[in-house]
Each structure stands twice: as C-alpha cells, then as structure tokens.
Design a protein around this motif. Structure first.
Motif, mmCIF file in Angstrom:
data_model
loop_
_atom_site.group_PDB
_atom_site.id
_atom_site.type_symbol
_atom_site.label_atom_id
_atom_site.label_comp_id
_atom_site.label_asym_id
_atom_site.label_seq_id
_atom_site.Cartn_x
_atom_site.Cartn_y
_atom_site.Cartn_z
ATOM 1 N N ILE A 54 0.864 -1.175 0.000
ATOM 2 C CA ILE A 54 0.000 0.000 0.000
ATOM 3 C C ILE A 54 0.902 1.226 0.000
ATOM 4 O O ILE A 54 1.842 1.315 0.802
ATOM 5 C CB ILE A 54 -0.921 0.022 1.241
ATOM 6 C CG1 ILE A 54 -1.769 -1.250 1.310
ATOM 7 C CG2 ILE A 54 -1.818 1.256 1.222
ATOM 8 C CD1 ILE A 54 -2.581 -1.365 2.589
ATOM 9 N N THR A 55 0.621 2.183 -0.883
ATOM 10 C CA THR A 55 1.447 3.392 -0.957
ATOM 11 C C THR A 55 0.574 4.633 -0.801
ATOM 12 O O THR A 55 -0.614 4.633 -1.154
ATOM 13 C CB THR A 55 2.194 3.470 -2.297
ATOM 14 O OG1 THR A 55 1.247 3.559 -3.378
ATOM 15 C CG2 THR A 55 3.096 2.258 -2.500
ATOM 16 N N LEU A 56 1.187 5.672 -0.255
ATOM 17 C CA LEU A 56 0.586 7.002 -0.172
ATOM 18 C C LEU A 56 1.529 7.959 -0.892
ATOM 19 O O LEU A 56 2.700 8.076 -0.500
ATOM 20 C CB LEU A 56 0.398 7.413 1.288
ATOM 21 C CG LEU A 56 -0.087 8.845 1.530
ATOM 22 C CD1 LEU A 56 -1.473 9.064 0.941
ATOM 23 C CD2 LEU A 56 -0.083 9.182 3.024
ATOM 24 N N ASP A 57 1.032 8.589 -1.919
ATOM 25 C CA ASP A 57 1.870 9.460 -2.763
ATOM 26 C C ASP A 57 3.100 8.721 -3.271
ATOM 27 O O ASP A 57 4.209 9.257 -3.353
ATOM 28 C CB ASP A 57 2.309 10.706 -1.992
ATOM 29 C CG ASP A 57 1.146 11.641 -1.691
ATOM 30 O OD1 ASP A 57 0.051 11.410 -2.240
ATOM 31 O OD2 ASP A 57 1.328 12.580 -0.906
ATOM 32 N N GLY A 58 2.911 7.436 -3.618
ATOM 33 C CA GLY A 58 3.993 6.639 -4.194
ATOM 34 C C GLY A 58 4.972 6.060 -3.192
ATOM 35 O O GLY A 58 5.898 5.334 -3.577
ATOM 36 N N VAL A 59 4.811 6.339 -1.900
ATOM 37 C CA VAL A 59 5.720 5.839 -0.861
ATOM 38 C C VAL A 59 4.988 4.767 -0.049
ATOM 39 O O VAL A 59 3.863 4.993 0.392
ATOM 40 C CB VAL A 59 6.185 6.976 0.072
ATOM 41 C CG1 VAL A 59 7.120 6.430 1.147
ATOM 42 C CG2 VAL A 59 6.851 8.079 -0.727
ATOM 43 N N PRO A 60 5.599 3.577 0.152
ATOM 44 C CA PRO A 60 4.959 2.545 0.973
ATOM 45 C C PRO A 60 4.604 3.097 2.358
ATOM 46 O O PRO A 60 5.427 3.777 2.987
ATOM 47 C CB PRO A 60 6.018 1.438 1.067
ATOM 48 C CG PRO A 60 6.841 1.607 -0.167
ATOM 49 C CD PRO A 60 6.869 3.083 -0.436
ATOM 50 N N VAL A 61 3.387 2.810 2.823
ATOM 51 C CA VAL A 61 2.921 3.407 4.074
ATOM 52 C C VAL A 61 3.778 2.985 5.271
ATOM 53 O O VAL A 61 3.887 3.717 6.252
ATOM 54 C CB VAL A 61 1.438 3.053 4.337
ATOM 55 C CG1 VAL A 61 0.531 3.738 3.343
ATOM 56 C CG2 VAL A 61 1.219 1.541 4.332
ATOM 57 N N ASN A 62 4.415 1.797 5.216
ATOM 58 C CA ASN A 62 5.231 1.359 6.349
ATOM 59 C C ASN A 62 6.593 2.046 6.388
ATOM 60 O O ASN A 62 7.376 1.811 7.311
ATOM 61 C CB ASN A 62 5.412 -0.161 6.332
ATOM 62 C CG ASN A 62 6.033 -0.661 5.052
ATOM 63 O OD1 ASN A 62 6.473 0.118 4.201
ATOM 64 N ND2 ASN A 62 6.070 -1.983 4.893
#
Length: 585
Positions: free
Chosen positions: A397-405
């Motif tokens: 899962i990514t937010l703005d292309g960055v993995p959320v973890n």
C-alpha cells in the motif's frame, strides 16, 4: 511463566529509583523494632531494682521512667517515618506502573484489542497494580520490621538464657515446611482471583455500558446470573485464601504453643535453682511472647508475596506486549492523497477465507471512491489497512507513491480523518471534542468547523455553548447531532484523506440530509473513501468499487455500472424496490 524470583526482582527495579526514601523507611522500621525490644529489656531492671523497696533512692527512681519516655518519643518519630515512607513509595510506584500501562495500552496494535475485553484491561490498571504494591509494601514492612524485631528479641533471649532460647529453635523446620506448602496454594488461588476480578470488571463494563440493550431485550436475569456466577467465584476464592492463611498461622501457633509449654516448665526449674532471676525470667517470657507476633507476620508474608506476584504476572505481561510496529523513518508534511493498493491480501487469522484476497486499487488525489458490497465483503478491512490499523499479509500500500510502512506511524495517521457510524465522543466539552488531539486548539477554527458541519445551531442552543460538557459518549445528543460533531472534528483536523464508514446509515431522513450536506463540505478537495450501505448516497462518487468475499468484482461510475447490469445494478434495484415499498401508502 515468570519465576517468583524474577518477578520480585523486577518489582524491586521499579522501586529502585526511590532508594533514598526506601532507605529512610527501612531505617525507621529497624529503629522502631529496636526501641520495642529495648523496652522489653528494661523489664529486668524494673523487676529486680525499681520494684524492690530497698533498691533505689528517690532521685534514682526517675532514671528508668525518663528513659522509657525518651524511647517513646523515638518510637513516635520512627513509626511516622516508616508509615509515611511506605505510603509514599507505594503511591509513587503505583503511579509509575499505571502510567506505563496506560502508555503501553495506547501503543498496542488493534489486534490486541480484538482479543481483549475492555473490562479486563481496566482491572489490570486498577485492581492488579494496587495488589502488587499492597503486597510489595507489606512484604517490605514485614520483612524489615518483623525480621529485625525477631532477631533482636532472639538476641535478648539468648542474652538472658541461651539454653531456654535453644528450645525455641526446634519449631523452625516445621515453620519452613508450612510456608513452602502453603505458598504454592496461595499463588494459585491469587492467580485465579486476578482472573475472576477481571471477569467481574468485564461483565460490569458490558452490562452498565449496554444497559439500554439489557432493558429493552429483557436481559436483566441473564446479566444478573452472569454477575452472580463470577461474584460467587471471587467470594469462594477469597474464603479459600483466608482459610489457607488461617490454617498456616494456626499450625505455626500450635508449634509455638507446644514449644512454649516446654519452655515455661524448664524456666520454672531453672528459677527454682537460682539460675534465673525474677527480672530475667519476666524479661525472657515477655520477649518470648512478643516474638510470636513477628513470627506470625513473617509466616503470612508468603500470602502477601504470592498475591502480589500473581498480580505482577498480569501487569508485567501487559508491559511486555509488543507495541505497534513503527519502523518507518520518512517524515511527511501534508500528503497529496494518492493511494494505491497493489495485490493486497489480509487475514485476521483463524478464518478459512482471507478478509481481502489480492485486491488492487488506484485512487487519485482528491478522488471520491465508494466501497459497496454485502457485510463481510472486506470494505472496512480495506479502509483499516490504509492508516495501518492492521498490517497487510501480502502486497503493498502506498501514499503518494511511498509505501505506508516507510512513514513514521504518527505522521502517516495525521494524513487521515475518519467519520464512522459508531461515533466516539469523550466526556469533555464540545470544543475539546471538536479539536481533539490538538494541544493548542484554535477557537475560531473550532467555530468554523462546527459551522461547516451544520452543528453551530444546536451547539449554541446548549447551556454553555462550546463549553458544555457532553457526558459519557455524548449521551445527551441525538444521533444526527453526534454525527455532525464527528464531522466537525474531521473538518477541524483538515487531513488530506478522509474515510467515511457508513456515516449516515443509522440516521433518520432529516438527520441524514443535514449530515450529508456537512459531509459534502468535508469532502471538498480531499481524497475520500466512502463505505456505503445506502447506494443513493454515493451515486455522484468518482468511482464505485463493488466488493464480494474480499475481492473487487467491478468498478466504475454509477451510470456505467447501471448500464453494465452486474452486481451493482442488482444491489441498486433491490434497494430501490425496498424504498418504494417503504414509501408507498
């Protein structure tokens, strides 16, 4: 399971930072014990000298009373010092443990709460911590005061007559055996008591918080039966613990009584032979009688110790729970709101079917995506994965292309606001609930958020406006009012991503109209995930995602899905038919 030694040493580490107070308290305890024994030793000169008519001059008669008065003053000071020090240590360590436990509770993963009862967790913080320190302070007090008293009295008895004293030592093996046998039973009973108290707190929490359901569904007899069962268990265990302690003390007192009978007989023979003066005999006998109380207390230390250790197991068990995984290092200010799920699967554990099964979804910044489907289709699970309430089993899962973890978890969750069907309000003011989480709330922003949520009218109608206390979970408010306060809270937070979890499903038509208008204000310029039951509320969504058994079965705009005639069209027709039937005269 932790050993008794390891648990007790861990408890001592909690006390260690306050060692100056501990040292002062121990000194006062030891001094008080010494004073008591010294007073006993004064019986010999009192009997042999002061109570003889020809022994002392009138001026010398004051020596012993003045000495006793001085010892009484010292006893007063040392007794206060020991009691105050013990109470201060107990209160301080309980404060520390409760602070650590509460902090750990707030950092534990959601999965922990899925398998735990709120009532049991409350019992850990309230009952178990107090049990630890009650036992801990009692053990320390008994160990120091009564052990020192016993040693001093034993020394006095040896000084008066060592042969009589040796007779007293024959009871030591019996006392040690009794302590060993009883200790195991006390530990088991105390552990069962902790569990029963947790169950009692859980039942109280469920019954009292759900008292309306209890009343409307006639659950009085059922809840009373549940409570009586656990209450009786607590009663039975309490009696068992007291009976075990009493039997232990009784056996020891029997041993002391048998020994005492032999000592009195032997001491009488020695006094008749002139080997023991009247004053020495009285002093010895009083010391021997006095030594019974500290020995009795020392034998009961096992009960207190094991009760405290049983509580320590649960308290330290909480403190040893693994916190939420927060291994991200990347900071983020305000996200754009682009979300992407790439082949994501998730399993709650224990189920044959995963809650999410290879789900892929791409959400653009500012887009409104509605998740629809039957109960158990995976809608709420998908939403819960975005702020990392749970960790995906596989996929990314990514937010703005960055993995959320890769984000710090606090920074990640600042990007999300949530409004759900089950609104949580705190027993605080209206303003505090709207600005929840803000250390420096802005009154203008609070008012603007309330206005945008169409909540200003009923807030200003309250007795104290924004300063009105809401009561437990806003019990004085209607469903629509509580919902609009939740929306005002989300507006105030101004997060770039919004999750709406069936936010209007439990409202009447009038309330739903107001809440829907407030939601439209909230959704502007935000990426929004809407979990909807009423399909009429999401017809204008940018995309509608239909889920079934953890999979996405179709997606598109309302018109596209209706033309397609698939699962969404079928659901829409069923709901439309139901609405027509409900509104028909």
């Amino acid at each position: 399971m932790n050993s008794s030694r390891a648990l007790y040493f861990r408890l001592l580490r909690e006390i260690q930072p306050y060692w100056p107070v501990v040292a002062l308290s121990i000194f006062c305890l030891a001094a008080a014990a010494g004073v008591d024994v010294y007073l006993t030793s004064l019986l010999k000169p009192l009997v042999d000298q002061n109570l003889r008519a020809d022994s002392l001059a009138r001026s010398e008669a004051w020596d012993l009373p003045l000495e006793i008065f001085g010892l009484a003053v010292i006893r007063l000071v040392t007794n206060f010092g020991s009691d105050y020090g013990s109470a201060w240590i107990s209160a301080r360590v309980m404060y520390d443990l409760r602070e650590k436990m509460f902090s750990r509770f707030l950092k534990l993963p959601v999965r922990y709460y899925d398998k735990s009862s709120t009532g049991v967790l409350v019992s850990r913080v309230t009952y178990d911590v107090s049990q630890i320190m009650d036992a801990g302070v009692q053990v320390m007090t008994t160990l120091v005061r009564d052990s020192v008293t016993t040693v001093f009295l034993l020394g006095l008895m040896l000084y008066r007559d060592w042969q009589l004293t040796l007779l007293c030592l024959i009871l030591i093996p019996g006392v040690a055996l009794s302590i060993r046998i009883v200790g195991r039973r006390q530990r088991r009973i105390s552990r069962e008591t902790q569990s029963s108290m947790g169950d009692m707190t859980r039942i109280l929490d469920e019954s009292l918080s759900g008292q309306r359901m209890v009343k409307i569904f006639g659950g009085f007899r059922f809840e009373l039966t549940r409570f009586l069962r656990v209450n009786n268990s607590v009663r039975t265990l309490t009696v068992k613990r007291a009976a075990t302690s009493s039997m232990n003390s009784g056996v020891i007192m029997l041993l002391i009584g048998i020994t005492l009978a032999f000592i009195v007989y032997y001491a009488s023979l020695r006094a008749q032979q002139g080997q023991l003066t009247a004053g020495a005999f009285v002093s010895f006998m009083v010391a021997m009688m006095m030594i019974q109380s500290p020995i009795k207390n020392i034998t009961r230390i096992n009960e207190s110790l094991h009760r405290g250790l049983a509580a320590a197991e649960t308290v330290f068990g909480v403190l040893d729970e693994t916190e939420e995984l927060d291994d991200g290092t990347q900071e983020i200010g305000r996200a754009k709101g682009a979300l992407k799920l790439d082949d994501v699967s998730f399993d709650y554990g224990g189920n044959n079917r995963p809650a999410l099964d290879h789900v892929s979804l791409d959400i653009a910044p500012g887009q409104t995506v509605a998740l629809v489907g039957s109960s158990g289709s995976g809608k709420t699970t998908l939403a819960n994965l975005l702020p990392r309430f749970y960790e995906a089993t596989s996929g990314g899962i990514t937010l703005d292309g960055v993995p959320v973890n890769q984000f710090r978890i606090h920074d990640l969750r600042r990007q999300f606001a949530m409004v759900s069907q089950d609104v949580i309000l705190f027993n605080d003011t209206v303003a505090a609930n709207i600005a929840y989480g803000d250390a420096a709330p802005d009154l203008e922003r609070i008012r603007a958020a309330a206005t945008a949520a169409f909540a200003l009218d009923f807030i200003e109608a309250m007795p104290e406006g924004f300063n009105t206390m809401l009561g437990e979970n806003g019990v004085r408010l209607s469903g629509g009012q509580r919902q609009r306060l939740a929306i005002a809270r989300a507006i105030y937070k101004d997060a770039p991503v919004l999750i709406l979890d069936e936010a209007t499903s439990a409202l009447d038509t009038e309330s739903e109209r107001k809440v829907q208008a407030a939601l439209e204000n909230l959704m502007q310029d935000r990426t929004t995930i809407v979990i909807a039951h009423r399909l009429s509320t999401i017809e204008n969504a940018d995309r509608i995602v239909v889920m079934s058994q953890g999979r996405i079965v179709e997606a598109g705009r309302h018109a596209e899905l209706m033309d397609k005639g698939g699962a969404y069209a079928q659901m829409h027709r069923v709901q439309f038919t139901q609405q027509v039937e409900e509104t028909a005269p």
